[in-house]
Design an enzyme around this catalytic site. Structure first.
Site, PDB file in Angstrom:
ATOM      1  N   TYR A 394      20.771 -36.611 -14.902  1.00  0.00           N
ATOM      2  CA  TYR A 394      19.517 -36.934 -14.217  1.00  0.00           C
ATOM      3  C   TYR A 394      18.626 -37.729 -15.156  1.00  0.00           C
ATOM      4  CZ  TYR A 394      20.362 -32.603 -11.390  1.00  0.00           C
ATOM      5  OH  TYR A 394      20.857 -31.616 -10.587  1.00  0.00           O
ATOM      6  N   HIS A 476      14.465 -33.483  -5.835  1.00  0.00           N
ATOM      7  CA  HIS A 476      13.298 -33.195  -6.693  1.00  0.00           C
ATOM      8  C   HIS A 476      12.116 -34.067  -6.295  1.00  0.00           C
ATOM      9  CE1 HIS A 476      16.245 -31.718 -10.020  1.00  0.00           C
ATOM     10  NE2 HIS A 476      16.124 -30.873  -9.023  1.00  0.00           N
ATOM     11  N   ASN A 519      14.555 -29.841 -14.131  1.00  0.00           N
ATOM     12  CA  ASN A 519      14.428 -29.488 -12.710  1.00  0.00           C
ATOM     13  C   ASN A 519      13.013 -28.949 -12.507  1.00  0.00           C
ATOM     14  OD1 ASN A 519      17.001 -28.808 -14.076  1.00  0.00           O
ATOM     15  ND2 ASN A 519      17.805 -28.881 -12.006  1.00  0.00           N
TER      16      ASN A 519
HETATM   17  N1  6FA Z   1      14.222 -27.085  -8.620  1.00  0.00           N
HETATM   18  C1  6FA Z   1      14.432 -26.479  -9.791  1.00  0.00           C
HETATM   19  O1  6FA Z   1      13.518 -26.408 -10.619  1.00  0.00           O
HETATM   20  N2  6FA Z   1      15.654 -25.938 -10.095  1.00  0.00           N
HETATM   21  C2  6FA Z   1      16.723 -26.016  -9.242  1.00  0.00           C
HETATM   22  O2  6FA Z   1      17.821 -25.536  -9.557  1.00  0.00           O
HETATM   23  C3  6FA Z   1      16.524 -26.670  -8.011  1.00  0.00           C
HETATM   24  N3  6FA Z   1      17.539 -26.796  -7.126  1.00  0.00           N
HETATM   25  C4  6FA Z   1      17.283 -27.303  -5.900  1.00  0.00           C
HETATM   26  C5  6FA Z   1      18.308 -27.308  -4.932  1.00  0.00           C
HETATM   27  O3  6FA Z   1      19.500 -26.873  -5.279  1.00  0.00           O
HETATM   28  C6  6FA Z   1      18.042 -27.754  -3.631  1.00  0.00           C
HETATM   29  C7  6FA Z   1      19.158 -27.759  -2.615  1.00  0.00           C
HETATM   30  C8  6FA Z   1      16.725 -28.173  -3.274  1.00  0.00           C
HETATM   31  C9  6FA Z   1      16.380 -28.610  -1.879  1.00  0.00           C
HETATM   32  C10 6FA Z   1      15.718 -28.190  -4.231  1.00  0.00           C
HETATM   33  C11 6FA Z   1      15.998 -27.765  -5.545  1.00  0.00           C
HETATM   34  N4  6FA Z   1      14.998 -27.744  -6.512  1.00  0.00           N
HETATM   35  C12 6FA Z   1      15.239 -27.172  -7.721  1.00  0.00           C
HETATM   36  C13 6FA Z   1      13.645 -28.272  -6.223  1.00  0.00           C
HETATM   37  C14 6FA Z   1      12.655 -27.160  -5.872  1.00  0.00           C
HETATM   38  O4  6FA Z   1      13.238 -26.169  -5.067  1.00  0.00           O
HETATM   39  C15 6FA Z   1      11.464 -27.815  -5.176  1.00  0.00           C
HETATM   40  O5  6FA Z   1      10.887 -28.751  -6.051  1.00  0.00           O
HETATM   41  C16 6FA Z   1      10.407 -26.800  -4.765  1.00  0.00           C
HETATM   42  O6  6FA Z   1      10.937 -25.810  -3.905  1.00  0.00           O
HETATM   43  C17 6FA Z   1       9.247 -27.491  -4.058  1.00  0.00           C
HETATM   44  O7  6FA Z   1       8.274 -26.521  -3.738  1.00  0.00           O
HETATM   45  P1  6FA Z   1       7.092 -26.789  -2.707  1.00  0.00           P
HETATM   46  O8  6FA Z   1       6.238 -25.599  -2.721  1.00  0.00           O
HETATM   47  O9  6FA Z   1       6.529 -28.114  -2.980  1.00  0.00           O
HETATM   48  O10 6FA Z   1       7.815 -26.972  -1.283  1.00  0.00           O
HETATM   49  P2  6FA Z   1       9.017 -26.231  -0.540  1.00  0.00           P
HETATM   50  O11 6FA Z   1       9.733 -27.291   0.199  1.00  0.00           O
HETATM   51  O12 6FA Z   1       9.776 -25.365  -1.453  1.00  0.00           O
HETATM   52  O13 6FA Z   1       8.272 -25.272   0.503  1.00  0.00           O
HETATM   53  C18 6FA Z   1       7.577 -25.737   1.616  1.00  0.00           C
HETATM   54  C19 6FA Z   1       7.448 -24.605   2.617  1.00  0.00           C
HETATM   55  O14 6FA Z   1       6.584 -25.005   3.645  1.00  0.00           O
HETATM   56  C20 6FA Z   1       8.762 -24.216   3.281  1.00  0.00           C
HETATM   57  O15 6FA Z   1       8.885 -22.812   3.283  1.00  0.00           O
HETATM   58  C21 6FA Z   1       8.627 -24.778   4.683  1.00  0.00           C
HETATM   59  O16 6FA Z   1       9.329 -24.032   5.658  1.00  0.00           O
HETATM   60  C22 6FA Z   1       7.135 -24.677   4.901  1.00  0.00           C
HETATM   61  N5  6FA Z   1       6.604 -25.652   5.862  1.00  0.00           N
HETATM   62  C23 6FA Z   1       6.847 -26.980   5.899  1.00  0.00           C
HETATM   63  N6  6FA Z   1       6.180 -27.562   6.891  1.00  0.00           N
HETATM   64  C24 6FA Z   1       5.474 -26.587   7.509  1.00  0.00           C
HETATM   65  C25 6FA Z   1       4.578 -26.577   8.606  1.00  0.00           C
HETATM   66  N7  6FA Z   1       4.273 -27.708   9.249  1.00  0.00           N
HETATM   67  N8  6FA Z   1       4.040 -25.392   9.005  1.00  0.00           N
HETATM   68  C26 6FA Z   1       4.363 -24.238   8.339  1.00  0.00           C
HETATM   69  N9  6FA Z   1       5.210 -24.202   7.287  1.00  0.00           N
HETATM   70  C27 6FA Z   1       5.749 -25.364   6.864  1.00  0.00           C
HETATM   71  C1  ABL Z   2      18.940 -28.831  -8.766  1.00  0.00           C
HETATM   72  O1  ABL Z   2      17.862 -28.919  -9.313  1.00  0.00           O
HETATM   73  C2  ABL Z   2      19.324 -29.834  -7.770  1.00  0.00           C
HETATM   74  O2  ABL Z   2      18.240 -30.105  -6.911  1.00  0.00           O
HETATM   75  C3  ABL Z   2      20.523 -29.449  -6.936  1.00  0.00           C
HETATM   76  O3  ABL Z   2      20.967 -30.620  -6.304  1.00  0.00           O
HETATM   77  C4  ABL Z   2      21.604 -28.826  -7.810  1.00  0.00           C
HETATM   78  O4  ABL Z   2      22.704 -28.388  -7.027  1.00  0.00           O
HETATM   79  C5  ABL Z   2      21.002 -27.588  -8.440  1.00  0.00           C
HETATM   80  N1  ABL Z   2      19.791 -27.868  -9.124  1.00  0.00           N
HETATM   81  C6  ABL Z   2      21.965 -26.943  -9.462  1.00  0.00           C
HETATM   82  O5  ABL Z   2      22.115 -27.729 -10.580  1.00  0.00           O
HETATM   83  C7  ABL Z   2      23.686 -29.340  -6.588  1.00  0.00           C
HETATM   84  C8  ABL Z   2      24.981 -28.591  -6.332  1.00  0.00           C
HETATM   85  O6  ABL Z   2      25.493 -28.068  -7.548  1.00  0.00           O
HETATM   86  C9  ABL Z   2      26.009 -29.527  -5.702  1.00  0.00           C
HETATM   87  O7  ABL Z   2      27.202 -28.847  -5.381  1.00  0.00           O
HETATM   88  C10 ABL Z   2      25.420 -30.153  -4.454  1.00  0.00           C
HETATM   89  O8  ABL Z   2      26.331 -31.097  -3.929  1.00  0.00           O
HETATM   90  C11 ABL Z   2      24.111 -30.812  -4.767  1.00  0.00           C
HETATM   91  O9  ABL Z   2      23.215 -29.896  -5.360  1.00  0.00           O
HETATM   92  C12 ABL Z   2      23.459 -31.353  -3.496  1.00  0.00           C
HETATM   93  O10 ABL Z   2      22.345 -32.136  -3.802  1.00  0.00           O
END
Ligand code: 6FA
Ligand code: ABL
Length: 542
Positions: A394, A476, A519
């Site tokens: 990243y 992110h 992250n």
């Molecule tokens: N960040 C990390 O630091 N480490 C990680 O390992 C990591 N992995 C991932 C990952 O694997 C995936 C698949 C994703 C999608 C993100 C990852 N991230 C990781 C990033 C991290 O989770 C995000 O940066 C973080 O959750 C962002 O937090 P926020 O508070 O900005 O926003 P969210 O999207 O988490 O929450 C928004 C909430 O609002 C949700 O519960 C949603 O349902 C609700 N909401 C949205 N619109 C709404 C509406 N109109 N009315 C009511 N509720 C609503």
């Molecule tokens: C993160 O911060 C990323 O947002 C995710 O994309 C990441 O997971 C997790 N952390 C873990 O490092 C990956 C999965 O390991 C993959 O299998 C998957 O295809 C990918 O997210 C999808 O974006």
């Protein structure tokens, strides 16, 4: 009944803000469009092997990779075209839970933060006191499936990397490597849901309302009086504020931007799109009350590139393919008995950072994360699937590329301009290439280590140039409601209040001006601690 604060969205931003503001004695309504996640929140979606336990899919760290392969993936927001969690906890209920304590640089003015935000340490300390990171989440203190860590460390050592406990010195992010740190607790998903949300829910002045979507804020010029929801049990779905009450949007980088558009706040083209939507148009304020702010611009996400390797010592764990339906029996049994073993960690293992030069003279940092398995493999080489592992590289601090997000006619939220590798001088791409070439420069020093993607028919440059942009997405997303001191350049002021309004705030990833080293959710949780303190201290509130 009217409340002092309506907070929209129970992701990490919303939960922490709601906890701190309710702790100060204000009445708080936290409105979440999705439903329960972990068992503690009422979630009951379980892997078959966990039947009879109080462990949902969201509780078990080892089920993380199955978020992307489960046919019943009800947790993703269906009206956002990139991954976003729509359930209690937002992203923190479905993410990899990699948790990096923010560095001073992550909150510096050079990273785009207003001067008022630079002293993050009290807030960061408040966060780590509530939610300490762990790099050994298994309850027996052991780490599992770490062959990939050993191999990657062997590869990086000749490049001058030191082996450290990453969160012990958050400011040290050049040529360092170490174990993954997560916000798991007791071998289970922890995060803000298991901590801040629990203390909030113990207060009588706090209420969490689920399965309720906020459509727009209702305003009288610059004053917000409440929100419109899809709740048909009340007139017009209207939830009112107390006198001097405030609304805080914490609906995420896409969700909060969409609510602003639907409230007549944002660039004219987006507001016109809303105006053309038959459901949303009647709820829009009159055109003379529209507030022109750069909502949706200034967006960043780390460009990320996967490299796939094999090594005879590595156990790819079948790319986690069967963890939900049919994991190795001994691993499931160990976890059910004592919350230990492979199931107590998410997939990411070894992490490393380095600083990179670039043609425009601005330093970029690169994070690498290694995990057993690979999401997709495209290679002409023959290889042993049981030995496969992935390094995701990243590009983070220092990236200059920016994109734009918005909504389409159906009001689905999506990227309008991709944010990756589009800076004028091409320096992001150049730095990324340097970093990738550095990573692989010492492969031959590790006996048995092979790069299978990219294979030997394609150069690294071609690999990056032809990389499918949809797979460069790091999930992110930040910056759509960027914080700053100047209305028009920024969407929220240094108190996180939306410019041109009296009592509308945004606290979520969308206000972050740039991406941190790692992250982002660790940095975001410190942002929420600091924002809650600033909002409470701001005169004129309830
Ligand atoms: N960040 C990390 O630091 N480490 C990680 O390992 C990591 N992995 C991932 C990952 O694997 C995936 C698949 C994703 C999608 C993100 C990852 N991230 C990781 C990033 C991290 O989770 C995000 O940066 C973080 O959750 C962002 O937090 P926020 O508070 O900005 O926003 P969210 O999207 O988490 O929450 C928004 C909430 O609002 C949700 O519960 C949603 O349902 C609700 N909401 C949205 N619109 C709404 C509406 N109109 N009315 C009511 N509720 C609503
Ligand atoms: C993160 O911060 C990323 O947002 C995710 O994309 C990441 O997971 C997790 N952390 C873990 O490092 C990956 C999965 O390991 C993959 O299998 C998957 O295809 C990918 O997210 C999808 O974006």
């Amino acid at each position: 009944a009217p409340v002092d604060y309506i907070i929209v969205g129970s992701g990490p931003g919303g939960i922490i803000t709601a906890d701190r503001i309710s702790q100060a004695g204000k009445s708080v309504l936290l409105v979440e469009r999705g439903g329960p996640s972990t068992w503690e929140t009422g979630g009951r979606y379980q892997a078959p092997w966990a039947a009879g336990s109080n462990l949902t899919k969201f509780d078990v760290p080892g089920l993380f990779e199955s978020m992307f392969t489960d046919p019943d993936s009800f947790w993703w927001c269906e009206d956002i075209t990139v991954f976003a969690g729509c359930l209690i906890g937002g992203g923190t209920s479905v993410n990899g839970a990699l948790y990096w304590v923010p560095s001073d640089n992550d909150f510096s003015t050079s990273a785009g933060w207003p001067q008022e935000w630079v002293n993050h340490q009290p807030y960061t300390s408040a966060l780590t006191a509530r939610l300490p990171p762990t790099d050994h989440p298994s309850t027996d203190g052991e780490r599992y499936l770490e062959q990939v860590s050993t191999v990657v460390a062997e590869m990086l050592k000749p490049q001058g990397y030191s082996n450290v406990t990453i969160n012990n010195d958050p400011n040290y992010k050049d040529h360092i490597m170490g174990y993954a740190a997560y916000d798991f607790i007791g071998g289970q998903r922890g995060g803000p849901v298991a901590t801040y949300l629990q203390t909030a829910q113990a207060r009588s002045n706090f209420k969490l309302q689920i399965y309720t979507e906020v459509l727009n804020v209702v305003r009288n010029g610059s004053t917000i009086t409440g929100v419109t929801t899809n709740d048909t049990s009340v007139l017009d779905g209207f939830y009112p504020l107390n006198p001097n009450g405030r609304v805080i949007l914490s609906a995420g980088t896409y969700g909060s931007a969409r609510i602003l558009f639907r409230s007549g706040i944002g660039p004219t083209d987006m507001l016109q799109t809303v105006q053309s939507n038959p459901q949303a148009a009647p709820l829009m304020p009159a055109e003379e009350d529209w507030i022109d702010l750069p909502v949706g611009y200034n967006v960043s996400d780390n460009p990320s590139i996967n490299l796939v390797f094999t090594h005879p010592s590595v156990n790819s764990y079948d790319n986690w393919a069967d963890v939900f339906t049919d994991p190795p029996a001994a691993d499931a049994a160990q976890y059910l008995k004592s919350r230990s073993g492979i199931m107590s960690q998410a997939s990411p293992r070894w992490n490393f950072w380095s600083a990179l030069g670039a043609p425009d003279g601005i330093t970029r940092w690169m994070q690498g994360t290694a995990r057993p398995g690979a999401a997709s493999i495209n290679t002409t080489l023959s290889y042993n699937l049981t030995n496969v592992f992935t390094i995701t590289a990243y590009l983070s601090t220092g990236i200059q590329s920016r994109g734009r997000i918005g909504v389409n006619a159906a009001l689905n939220a999506m990227p309008l301009v991709n944010p990756w590798l589009n800076d004028k001088t091409g320096s992001d791409e150049a730095a990324l290439l340097t970093g990738l070439n550095n990573i692989i420069s010492t492969i031959s020093q590790v006996p048995g280590l092979e790069l299978i993607m990219p294979d030997n028919t394609i150069s690294m440059t071609e690999y990056v140039k032809t990389y499918d942009p949809s797979t460069m997405d790091s999930n992110h997303w930040v910056g759509s409601n960027i914080i700053g001191t100047t209305a028009g350049k920024a969407v929220v002021d240094p108190n996180t209040k939306v410019f041109g309004t009296d009592n509308l705030f945004v606290v979520d990833a969308s206000i972050m001006p740039t991406l941190p080293y790692g992250n982002p959710h660790g940095t975001l949780m410190s942002v929420a601690e600091q924002a809650a303190a600033k909002i409470l201290a701001l005169a004129g509130g309830p």
